[in-house]
Write an enzyme that holds these catalytic residues in place. Structure first.
Site, PDB file in Angstrom:
ATOM      1  N   ASP A   1       0.820  -1.212   0.000  1.00  0.00           N
ATOM      2  CA  ASP A   1       0.000   0.000   0.000  1.00  0.00           C
ATOM      3  C   ASP A   1       0.855   1.264   0.000  1.00  0.00           C
ATOM      4  O   ASP A   1       2.077   1.209   0.169  1.00  0.00           O
ATOM      5  CB  ASP A   1      -0.960   0.001   1.201  1.00  0.00           C
ATOM      6  CG  ASP A   1      -0.277  -0.455   2.496  1.00  0.00           C
ATOM      7  OD1 ASP A   1       0.973  -0.434   2.563  1.00  0.00           O
ATOM      8  OD2 ASP A   1      -0.986  -0.820   3.442  1.00  0.00           O
TER       9      ASP A   1
ATOM     10  N   ASP B   1      -7.282  -2.357  14.109  1.00  0.00           N
ATOM     11  CA  ASP B   1      -8.668  -2.660  13.724  1.00  0.00           C
ATOM     12  C   ASP B   1      -8.764  -3.952  12.896  1.00  0.00           C
ATOM     13  O   ASP B   1      -9.806  -4.239  12.323  1.00  0.00           O
ATOM     14  CB  ASP B   1      -9.284  -1.481  12.953  1.00  0.00           C
ATOM     15  CG  ASP B   1      -8.548  -1.167  11.647  1.00  0.00           C
ATOM     16  OD1 ASP B   1      -7.603  -1.913  11.297  1.00  0.00           O
ATOM     17  OD2 ASP B   1      -8.922  -0.187  10.979  1.00  0.00           O
TER      18      ASP B   1
ATOM     19  N   HIS C   1      -6.985  -4.723  10.213  1.00  0.00           N
ATOM     20  CA  HIS C   1      -6.732  -4.634   8.767  1.00  0.00           C
ATOM     21  C   HIS C   1      -5.443  -5.331   8.360  1.00  0.00           C
ATOM     22  O   HIS C   1      -4.484  -5.385   9.115  1.00  0.00           O
ATOM     23  CB  HIS C   1      -6.760  -3.174   8.281  1.00  0.00           C
ATOM     24  CG  HIS C   1      -5.631  -2.310   8.744  1.00  0.00           C
ATOM     25  ND1 HIS C   1      -5.769  -0.959   8.925  1.00  0.00           N
ATOM     26  CD2 HIS C   1      -4.336  -2.582   9.059  1.00  0.00           C
ATOM     27  CE1 HIS C   1      -4.614  -0.455   9.303  1.00  0.00           C
ATOM     28  NE2 HIS C   1      -3.730  -1.410   9.405  1.00  0.00           N
TER      29      HIS C   1
ATOM     30  N   GLU D   1      -9.578  -1.884   5.516  1.00  0.00           N
ATOM     31  CA  GLU D   1     -10.223  -1.509   6.763  1.00  0.00           C
ATOM     32  C   GLU D   1     -11.498  -2.343   6.961  1.00  0.00           C
ATOM     33  O   GLU D   1     -11.969  -2.995   6.017  1.00  0.00           O
ATOM     34  CB  GLU D   1     -10.569  -0.020   6.723  1.00  0.00           C
ATOM     35  CG  GLU D   1      -9.359   0.898   6.527  1.00  0.00           C
ATOM     36  CD  GLU D   1      -8.458   1.011   7.755  1.00  0.00           C
ATOM     37  OE1 GLU D   1      -8.303   0.034   8.516  1.00  0.00           O
ATOM     38  OE2 GLU D   1      -7.889   2.101   7.956  1.00  0.00           O
TER      39      GLU D   1
HETATM   40  P1  PGA Z   1       2.354  -1.479  12.716  1.00  0.00           P
HETATM   41  O1  PGA Z   1       1.166  -1.337  11.661  1.00  0.00           O
HETATM   42  O2  PGA Z   1       3.307  -2.491  12.131  1.00  0.00           O
HETATM   43  O3  PGA Z   1       2.995  -0.136  12.767  1.00  0.00           O
HETATM   44  O4  PGA Z   1       1.758  -1.924  13.995  1.00  0.00           O
HETATM   45  C1  PGA Z   1       0.597  -2.487  11.131  1.00  0.00           C
HETATM   46  C2  PGA Z   1      -0.544  -2.140  10.217  1.00  0.00           C
HETATM   47  O5  PGA Z   1      -1.240  -1.142  10.431  1.00  0.00           O
HETATM   48  O6  PGA Z   1      -0.782  -2.919   9.277  1.00  0.00           O
END
Ligand code: PGA
Length: 270
Positions: A67, A136, A138, A143
């Site tokens: 992404d 959340d 994702h 999302e």
């Molecule tokens: P993080 O983010 O590795 O900074 O915890 C993971 C994500 O949002 O996919």
């Protein structure tokens, strides 16, 4: 889904980097799907070390990132393009033309998303996709509510993701600077990778890890789609695994695989 519980963050990174190293050794022109965020940073550090100390060769490796924020240019220090170059690509012998990160400045983002899907297909599909998980649930920026069949597209971020990212990348008071949209591979795109490797550590991931591993498959927790994949590995540290009901069983399975399985196969072969 294979669940591996590491004793801490370091062991988790060692296991994840080991799986990626093995993939590259077995198939030097592997197509890797890569992730950003704080979770894979230590894994990338280890891959750099394997390159420098053991000559792990990235020259034929092709990469696709999950992404990118919409509206951030490549050279913006919060862009995922920048993150990947800073944390991995600049330190290994990857061919720049083999690197794919969604273009946050594409003038026609939807056409870009279609092109990105086609590029993945042209490369022969993704061999190993590395994933983190958001608070959340994702994977990439899929999302809650994202179709489990979704493809690469533009997605509006949730308030929680914007808040999490503000804290991690921009500083708490800079929430207004976090982009509201991202280009993201879809859940359907991710599920087509031949192997999935999701990593997570820390207390703040414990409740979502329980949900996606042991809860129902639901578009409200897009990581739960891993339950549908025939070759998904999840590596957690003890803190992220703390709420798993079957935690002891997952550990038992790993122990048995190491200590007993070969003996059973040997006996059957006699
Ligand atoms: P993080 O983010 O590795 O900074 O915890 C993971 C994500 O949002 O996919």
């Amino acid at each position: 889904m294979e669940v591996i519980i590491a004793k801490d963050r370091q062991e988790l990174a060692e296991i994840a980097a080991g799986i990626i190293r093995e993939q590259i050794r077995r198939k030097p022109n592997s197509v890797l799907g890569l992730a950003t965020g704080s979770t894979p940073e230590d894994t990338y550090k280890r891959l750099i070390r394997y390159h420098k100390e053991e000559g792990l060769d990235f020259s034929k490796v092709v990469t696709f990132n999950l992404d990118e924020y919409l509206g951030l240019p490549k050279d913006h220090d919060q862009s995922y393009w920048y993150f990947m170059h800073d944390r991995l690509f600049n330190h290994v012998n990857i061919n720049p033309s083999n690197i794919h990160v969604p273009d946050g400045m594409a003038p026609d983002p939807e056409a870009f998303c279609d092109w990105y899907e086609e590029e993945i297909e042209r490369a022969g599909g993704i061999d190993l996709q590395l994933l983190g998980i958001g608070g959340d649930g994702h994977i990439a920026f899929n999302e809650p509510g994202s179709s489990l069949a979704s493809r690469t597209r533009v997605k509006a971020l949730t308030e929680q993701t914007i808040k999490d990212n503000a804290e991690l990348f921009f500083g708490k008071d800079k929430q207004h600077l976090v982009p509201r949209f991202a280009i993201t591979m879809g859940v359907g795109t991710i599920l087509e990778a031949r192997k999935l490797l999701l990593i997570a550590f820390g207390k703040r991931k414990a409740s979502i890890c329980k949900k996606f591993i042991e809860g129902p498959v639901t578009s409200m927790v897009t990581a739960s789609a891993l339950q549908l994949h025939p070759n998904a590995i999840v590596v957690l540290d003890e803190e992220a695994a703390a709420e798993l009901e079957y935690k002891e069983y997952y550990k038992w399975v790993q122990k048995m695989k190491k200590e007993e399985y070969q003996k059973v196969l040997d006996r059957l072969a006699q």
